[in-house]
Design a protein around this motif. Structure first.
Motif, PDB file in Angstrom:
ATOM      1  N   ASN A  37       7.545  49.023  26.801  1.00 53.69           N
ATOM      2  CA  ASN A  37       8.004  47.727  27.287  1.00 53.69           C
ATOM      3  C   ASN A  37       9.512  47.722  27.519  1.00 53.69           C
ATOM      4  OD1 ASN A  37       9.166  47.480  24.747  1.00 53.69           O
ATOM      5  ND2 ASN A  37       7.616  46.079  23.964  1.00 53.69           N
ATOM      6  N   SER A  38      10.038  46.576  27.897  1.00 52.73           N
ATOM      7  CA  SER A  38      11.440  46.464  28.288  1.00 52.73           C
ATOM      8  C   SER A  38      12.396  46.627  27.114  1.00 52.73           C
ATOM      9  CB  SER A  38      11.678  45.108  28.959  1.00 52.73           C
ATOM     10  OG  SER A  38      11.304  44.053  28.087  1.00 52.73           O
ATOM     11  N   PHE A  39      11.905  46.533  25.870  1.00 51.52           N
ATOM     12  CA  PHE A  39      12.752  46.716  24.694  1.00 51.52           C
ATOM     13  C   PHE A  39      12.703  48.153  24.167  1.00 51.52           C
ATOM     14  CE2 PHE A  39      11.474  42.227  24.668  1.00 51.52           C
ATOM     15  CZ  PHE A  39      12.721  41.632  24.662  1.00 51.52           C
TER      16      PHE A  39
ATOM     17  N   GLY B 252       5.337  61.676  27.235  1.00 51.32           N
ATOM     18  CA  GLY B 252       6.714  62.034  27.541  1.00 51.32           C
ATOM     19  C   GLY B 252       7.466  60.840  28.102  1.00 51.32           C
ATOM     20  N   LEU B 253       8.623  60.530  27.522  1.00 48.41           N
ATOM     21  CA  LEU B 253       9.456  59.404  27.951  1.00 48.41           C
ATOM     22  C   LEU B 253      10.809  59.928  28.409  1.00 48.41           C
ATOM     23  CD1 LEU B 253       8.804  56.791  25.099  1.00 48.41           C
ATOM     24  CD2 LEU B 253       7.804  56.806  27.374  1.00 48.41           C
ATOM     25  N   GLY B 254      11.269  59.461  29.574  1.00 51.53           N
ATOM     26  CA  GLY B 254      12.594  59.814  30.074  1.00 51.53           C
ATOM     27  C   GLY B 254      13.560  58.673  29.848  1.00 51.53           C
TER      28      GLY B 254
ATOM     29  N   ARG C  68      15.908  50.747  27.191  1.00 50.63           N
ATOM     30  CA  ARG C  68      14.890  50.471  28.207  1.00 50.63           C
ATOM     31  C   ARG C  68      14.623  51.703  29.057  1.00 50.63           C
ATOM     32  NH1 ARG C  68      13.804  45.488  31.378  1.00 50.63           N
ATOM     33  NH2 ARG C  68      12.954  46.068  33.410  1.00 50.63           N
ATOM     34  N   THR C  69      13.354  51.943  29.368  1.00 53.60           N
ATOM     35  CA  THR C  69      12.967  53.048  30.245  1.00 53.60           C
ATOM     36  C   THR C  69      11.657  52.710  30.956  1.00 53.60           C
ATOM     37  OG1 THR C  69      12.405  55.395  30.343  1.00 53.60           O
ATOM     38  CG2 THR C  69      11.758  54.229  28.359  1.00 53.60           C
ATOM     39  N   ASP C  70      11.523  53.184  32.175  1.00 51.61           N
ATOM     40  CA  ASP C  70      10.271  53.038  32.921  1.00 51.61           C
ATOM     41  C   ASP C  70       9.752  54.397  33.389  1.00 51.61           C
ATOM     42  OD1 ASP C  70      12.208  53.570  34.748  1.00 51.61           O
ATOM     43  OD2 ASP C  70      11.648  52.002  36.169  1.00 51.61           O
ATOM     44  N   VAL C  71      10.229  55.476  32.747  1.00 47.67           N
ATOM     45  CA  VAL C  71       9.768  56.837  33.055  1.00 47.67           C
ATOM     46  C   VAL C  71       8.838  57.262  31.935  1.00 47.67           C
ATOM     47  CG1 VAL C  71      10.449  59.215  33.509  1.00 47.67           C
ATOM     48  CG2 VAL C  71      11.911  57.334  34.261  1.00 47.67           C
TER      49      VAL C  71
ATOM     50  N   GLU D 235       6.377  42.817  27.444  1.00 52.11           N
ATOM     51  CA  GLU D 235       6.703  42.973  28.869  1.00 52.11           C
ATOM     52  C   GLU D 235       6.648  44.457  29.237  1.00 52.11           C
ATOM     53  OE1 GLU D 235      10.544  42.114  31.751  1.00 52.11           O
ATOM     54  OE2 GLU D 235      10.312  40.954  29.899  1.00 52.11           O
ATOM     55  N   SER D 236       5.446  44.954  29.497  1.00 52.75           N
ATOM     56  CA  SER D 236       5.237  46.392  29.736  1.00 52.75           C
ATOM     57  C   SER D 236       5.795  46.812  31.089  1.00 52.75           C
ATOM     58  CB  SER D 236       3.752  46.734  29.653  1.00 52.75           C
ATOM     59  OG  SER D 236       3.233  46.417  28.372  1.00 52.75           O
ATOM     60  N   LEU D 237       6.394  48.001  31.099  1.00 50.99           N
ATOM     61  CA  LEU D 237       6.925  48.569  32.341  1.00 50.99           C
ATOM     62  C   LEU D 237       6.043  49.677  32.889  1.00 50.99           C
ATOM     63  CD1 LEU D 237      10.705  48.810  31.350  1.00 50.99           C
ATOM     64  CD2 LEU D 237       9.533  46.943  32.504  1.00 50.99           C
ATOM     65  N   LYS D 238       5.423  50.479  32.005  1.00 51.55           N
ATOM     66  CA  LYS D 238       4.556  51.572  32.433  1.00 51.55           C
ATOM     67  C   LYS D 238       3.337  51.627  31.528  1.00 51.55           C
ATOM     68  CE  LYS D 238       6.564  53.504  35.954  1.00 51.55           C
ATOM     69  NZ  LYS D 238       5.897  53.652  37.274  1.00 51.55           N
TER      70      LYS D 238
END
Length: 534
Positions: free
Chosen positions: A213-215, A252-254, A238-241, A196-199
């Motif tokens: 993904n959401s995990f 880069g992940l926020g 979970r992150t979507d940045v 379940e990809s977010l970005k």
């Protein structure tokens, strides 16, 4: 108000090559003032320096001529007059001042049913894809009167969209899996491994599709072979940045606790972990040169911070809130907060000031801001559709057809795709400092031996010393007592080089008296030496 654009007659007249402008360009490419050779007496040295000065002048003129023909367009910014402020200029006041073709690039598409919308441009800025949260996908040619090439509905949630190696294929992060479609809307692949990809982010030099993904799992998949290169768990929830650094292809992940992590596909642990804010990170963006990073947090301070990635230090911070950030090709920074879009400009020394503002209709919530490459355009995806506004000076006015060609034909696109496969970089080339590639690796310093290793060496040296056979000597000199003493001396001689190392490893080095450099006496006796000198 004045807008310096490449369509002005005065700009065209200047580009034809006035003498003053040519002199200014030559001075810009020169290496400072010429050396004063009149005082030199050595004729040979004087002739050599005169030849070098002549070559420097010729190269400066050649560089100025090359810029004249290879970089014909000149970028322009908003120029205030008197007490005017550029951030007070609205779009309706800018449009009458530009040419007709540029004025058509500013528009609003109201689609209130299927929003909010996200958008993405191809690297050459010609094509745009928009994705509505409720399943609407639209593919447009922005250069050809914004022609709608195709649109369709997937009838499920769409979280993000991303172009792959060219406009022929694009990826869509949907409700359960990530799908790949062609420009006609035909489903090509279903990437179930991404979950379940977010970005989504595409690394064009390495042909890798990265997703989070959401995990909190980060995936890298090779789009040329279909192989899953890496799959790591960030361990920070979970992150979507998510954003890719265009300089070194590092992701880069926020995260929710204010941390920012940087990843590469060949490392299961983050390359860098930074505490950027005291609250969750809401947006991150990297400059085109890769040395500047902008972050925004949802903490109480509500600040946008500009970071220098060469030192990992904050350069400037501004009291503002941002849900989305993006750097333009010329270094402008766009941020969105609610229905307000703000553009910042570097005024020198990485000090960003507000350059322009644009407020959407009340109730429109901006989800994403993105600059269009090679155009003075900023795309805005919001809850009621998507919009495009004019930002003078944001895009690169000159493009290299060997890198990105907005006017490329089908044949050129095919050749570029084959060339990209031949020039494809391996995942191992992704690192924080890409300049390290093709350099000689420095030798590592020898590690200090552990206490156990030194003890083993001492035991081995003792055994070797004991096995040494003592030669029999004349009568009276080979007594058992003398032979035993001789063996002890051999054992001590073998152990002596290793005893000092053993004491340092155990934390008890020999304390030596500090000797003064001037008197050569111990510290306790230095006062007597001083009195004697006096």
């Amino acid at each position: 108000m004045g807008i310096a654009t490449e369509g002005d007659p005065s700009e065209r007249e200047n580009r034809r090559g006035s003498p003053d402008e040519m002199e200014m360009k030559v001075a810009r490419f020169s290496r400072g003032k010429a050396a004063n050779l009149g005082d030199l007496r050595d004729k040979k040295l004087k002739g050599q320096l005169a030849g070098k000065e002549k070559l420097i002048g010729v190269s400066a003129k050649a560089a100025a001529q090359a810029e004249k023909w290879l970089l014909p367009s000149v970028g322009g910014y908003l120029e205030p007059e008197g007490l005017e402020k550029t951030y007070r200029f609205e779009q309706w006041s800018i449009l009458p001042k530009v040419d007709i073709w540029s004025s058509r690039k500013s528009f609003d598409m109201i689609l209130p049913v299927l929003g909010p919308y996200t958008l993405e441009y191809t690297p050459n800025g010609r094509y745009m894809i928009v994705g509505g949260r409720k399943g609407h996908i639209a593919f447009m040619d922005m250069l050809n009167n914004m022609e709608l090439i195709n649109e369709f509905e997937v009838k499920e949630t769409v979280r993000d969209v991303a172009f792959l190696q060219n406009e022929q294929l694009f990826a869509v992060a949907q409700k359960k899996y990530t799908y790949i479609y062609n420009r006609h809307g035909t489903e090509i692949h279903c990437l179930k491994e991404h979950g379940e990809s977010l970005k989504l982010q595409f690394l064009d030099k390495h042909l890798l599709l990265a997703s989070i993904n959401s995990f909190g799992q980060l995936h890298y998949q090779d789009m040329s072979t279909g192989e899953m290169v890496a799959n790591y768990s960030t361990g920070l929830g979970r992150t979507d940045v998510m954003r890719v650094n265009p300089y070194n292809a590092v992701i880069g992940l926020g995260h929710a606790r204010g941390k920012l992590t940087m990843w590469k596909p060949t490392s299961a642990k983050p390359l860098v972990t930074m505490l950027c804010h005291k609250g969750p990170l809401t947006a991150v963006a990297f400059d085109r040169g890769g040395h500047l990073m902008a972050t925004a947090g949802a903490d109480r301070n509500r600040k946008i911070k500009i970071w220098d990635l060469r030192k990992f230090e904050v350069v400037h911070s501004y009291t503002a809130r941002a849900q989305s950030l993006d750097f333009s090709q010329k270094g402008l920074l766009a941020s969105s907060n609610g229905s307000l879009v703000e553009i910042y400009r570097d005024c020198g020394g990485q000090d960003y000031k507000i350059y322009m503002k644009h407020r959407m209709i009340k109730g429109y919530q901006v989800g994403k801001v993105l600059f269009r490459p090679y155009e003075d355009i900023c795309g805005i995806g919001h809850s009621k559709g998507f919009s495009s506004i004019l930002i003078p000076g944001s895009g690169e006015p000159n493009f290299d057809t060997f890198v990105d060609n907005p006017m490329e034909t089908g044949k050129q696109r095919q050749e570029k795709e084959v060339q990209a496969l031949l020039d494809k970089l391996q995942p191992e080339t992704i690192m924080l400092d890409p300049n390290v590639i093709a350099t000689v690796k420095q030798l590592k310093k020898k590690k200090k031996k552990t206490k156990k290793e030194i003890e083993d060496e001492i035991e081995g040296a003792v055994e070797a010393a004991k096995n040494i056979r003592v030669k029999n000597k004349t009568k009276g000199r080979s007594k058992p007592s003398r032979r035993a003493k001789k063996e002890e001396e051999e054992v001590l001689r073998a152990k002596r080089p290793l005893l000092d190392q053993h004491k340092e490893a155990s934390g008890h080095p020999d304390k030596k008296q500090r000797i003064s450099d001037e008197t050569g006496l111990p510290k306790t006796l230095q006062r007597f030496a001083k009195n004697r000198q006096s």
